[in-house]
Scaffold this active site. Structure first.
Site, PDB file in Angstrom:
ATOM      1  CG  LEU A 187     -11.485  -0.968  -0.990  1.00  0.00           C
ATOM      2  CD1 LEU A 187     -12.473  -1.337  -2.068  1.00  0.00           C
ATOM      3  CD2 LEU A 187     -10.279  -1.112  -1.331  1.00  0.00           C
ATOM      4  CG  HIS A 221      -7.918   1.885  -0.553  1.00  0.00           C
ATOM      5  ND1 HIS A 221      -8.076   1.229   0.642  1.00  0.00           N
ATOM      6  CD2 HIS A 221      -7.079   1.635  -1.293  1.00  0.00           C
ATOM      7  CE1 HIS A 221      -6.937   0.218   0.921  1.00  0.00           C
ATOM      8  NE2 HIS A 221      -6.042   0.811  -0.524  1.00  0.00           N
ATOM      9  CG  ASP A 280       1.522   3.387   0.080  1.00  0.00           C
ATOM     10  OD1 ASP A 280       1.989   3.543   0.877  1.00  0.00           O
ATOM     11  OD2 ASP A 280       0.495   3.082  -0.452  1.00  0.00           O
ATOM     12  CB  SER A 325      -2.659   2.187   6.491  1.00  0.00           C
ATOM     13  OG  SER A 325      -1.993   0.693   6.139  1.00  0.00           O
ATOM     14  NE  ARG A 382       1.257  -4.220   5.975  1.00  0.00           N
ATOM     15  CZ  ARG A 382       1.732  -3.766   4.347  1.00  0.00           C
ATOM     16  NH1 ARG A 382       1.728  -2.627   4.005  1.00  0.00           N
ATOM     17  NH2 ARG A 382       2.396  -4.894   3.289  1.00  0.00           N
TER      18      ARG A 382
END
Lengths: 296, 296
Positions: free
Chosen positions: A34, A38, A151, A186, A188
């Site tokens: 997170l 988030h 997203d 992100s 990632r």
């Protein structure tokens, strides 16, 4: 905060809260690791609902072969601390076996909206997303479900699913959260080395330049926007563009190169996917031509 | 009995009953032109639930091109009288426009189970069924949903969908209802002329012969059952066999010709689809090798 790992226990706990706690139920579906993106979803859920459920599940069926399912970053302990700090009531953190006790034969698939952008680069990805979110909605039965606009295609696809299948839940899209220098948060991002991290700023920069030029009229047509985004991103030598597109939102209909965005009669999304080394990053911005878009 | 044509009104009425009428909610999804087969579903629902919802909707997306969507028999007035006589509380009878206000882009599809029997003869049929039933489940949120075992494959497919997607509803399969002479009740029986009607008795007769021979050991293997069914049905000169199969149930796994049904360790279904003129009829029987099959 309760940490729950089985569907049966989760249903019992939500049933219990439905009859003892006032206010609607909110669900924040995540794959964990997170960050403040988030965090903003949990905060929004906390403001709007009486029961906030956070799900953490790295969903295997939305990863393609060769994608990063195995290596996707996980940190349960830290995630639970973050959830606690955001006032989450229930964390649902099932094993794969709990969500898929036998190989799943049922697929929930949205067509058209999933054929382009990330859907084109990641075949089957959105079927995995809609299927697992459908399952989570059936398990939690939330009144509201919170998703980040990073997203954006996922938001459009899930809204289509909910509408088409008459699911009794309202999708609440929440704004992209960025680092101070503009990089969209992100999970990632941890994959990026220092140089990739620096060059990745070109995503938000290209979006800002394009929005600015759209607003002051220097850029007007879809073709000009595409060229501009590509040009700015190509200034970063490590950037490999997957797509740099502009489409209507949330319908995700193509816009001719010659068409002026302001005259499409639709809100438009500028959407990017760019690789830096092994890491694929996405970002987007909305160009609003209509009043009161709920996605902004 | 309330007759309701919009989703919004239906949700309000069910919500109202949930808070004022004790007992669970039961849904009997049909395409109307009700017969005693449907009648038995309504009766079962009446026994098991506090609120019985009957839906009548000839669902366009489960008919293929060239199938009988346009001509499928409809008789709303008689259907409402039947529903009333069976003690139904709410009849939901929407227009196509209400269920599909825009072209639907979302599909709920079950694989494997739908690739054979009626799924092979009617491509896309089961996707249409699972999608519309998924919608109805989301609209009505029933505790129990009642389906006839004449459509045994449909029961197996829907049970798979419910399990895979964690839908909070129990499918209640109900026994096939037959005319005195053995013909399984079907809304499509009205298509049959006198001679076709007479010859159609070969369906139930072939199933009875096969079950009898399985029980007394004259027939034992899947291959023998297939031959026997085909042989008996072929005795009716108008009969054109679509399939005469034996599979495990509810998994619908193929059984080798050499395998003895009693030794498969699974319940088996003898399943038929046969055309008489323009009318395609289906019928089936279970051969139980396990105790306590809920589908019998």
């Amino acid at each position: 905060m309760k940490v729950i790992r089985t569907i049966e226990e989760l249903r019992a706990e939500i049933g219990h809260r439905r009859s003892t706690v006032s206010g609607p139920v909110g669900l924040v579906p995540t794959m964990g690791f997170l960050h403040e993106g988030h965090g903003s979803l949990m905060q929004r859920a906390r403001e709007m609902t009486g029961t906030v459920v956070l799900s953490i599940f790295v969903n295997p069926i939305q990863f393609g072969p060769g994608e990063d399912f195995e290596t996707y970053p996980r940190d349960e302990k830290r995630d639970l601390a973050v959830a606690e700090s955001k006032g989450v009531d229930i964390v649902f953190i099932p094993e794969v076996q709990e969500m898929y006790p036998q190989p799943i034969k049922t697929k929930v698939a949205v067509s058209e909206l999933t054929s382009l952008l990330c859907g084109a680069s990641r075949p089957g990805h959105f079927d995995g997303v809609t299927t697992v979110v459908n399952k989570l909605f059936n398990i939690v039965k939330p009144d509201f479900a919170f998703f980040g606009m990073k997203d954006a295609q996922q938001v459009a696809v899930l809204e289509q699913m909910v509408r088409d299948l008459n699911m009794d839940v309202t999708i609440v899209p929440c704004p992209i959260v960025r680092e101070e220098d503009g990089l969209a948060l992100s999970s990632r991002n941890v994959y990026l080395n220092a140089e990739e991290r620096e060059q990745a700023l070109v995503l938000s920069r290209s979006l800002n330049v394009a929005l600015e030029q759209l607003e002051n009229g220097v850029t007007a047509t879809a073709g000009e926007v595409r060229r501009l985004l590509t040009e700015v991103i190509s200034g970063a030598p490590m950037a490999k563009i997957d797509y740099a597109e502009v489409l209507t939102f949330p319908e995700l209909m193509p816009i001719d190169n010659e068409a002026r965005l302001a005259e499409t009669g639709n809100d438009c999304i500028l959407a990017l996917a760019v690789r830096f080394g092994k890491t694929r990053l996405i970002d987007n911005a909305l160009f609003q031509t209509k009043e009161g878009n709920p996605h902004v």
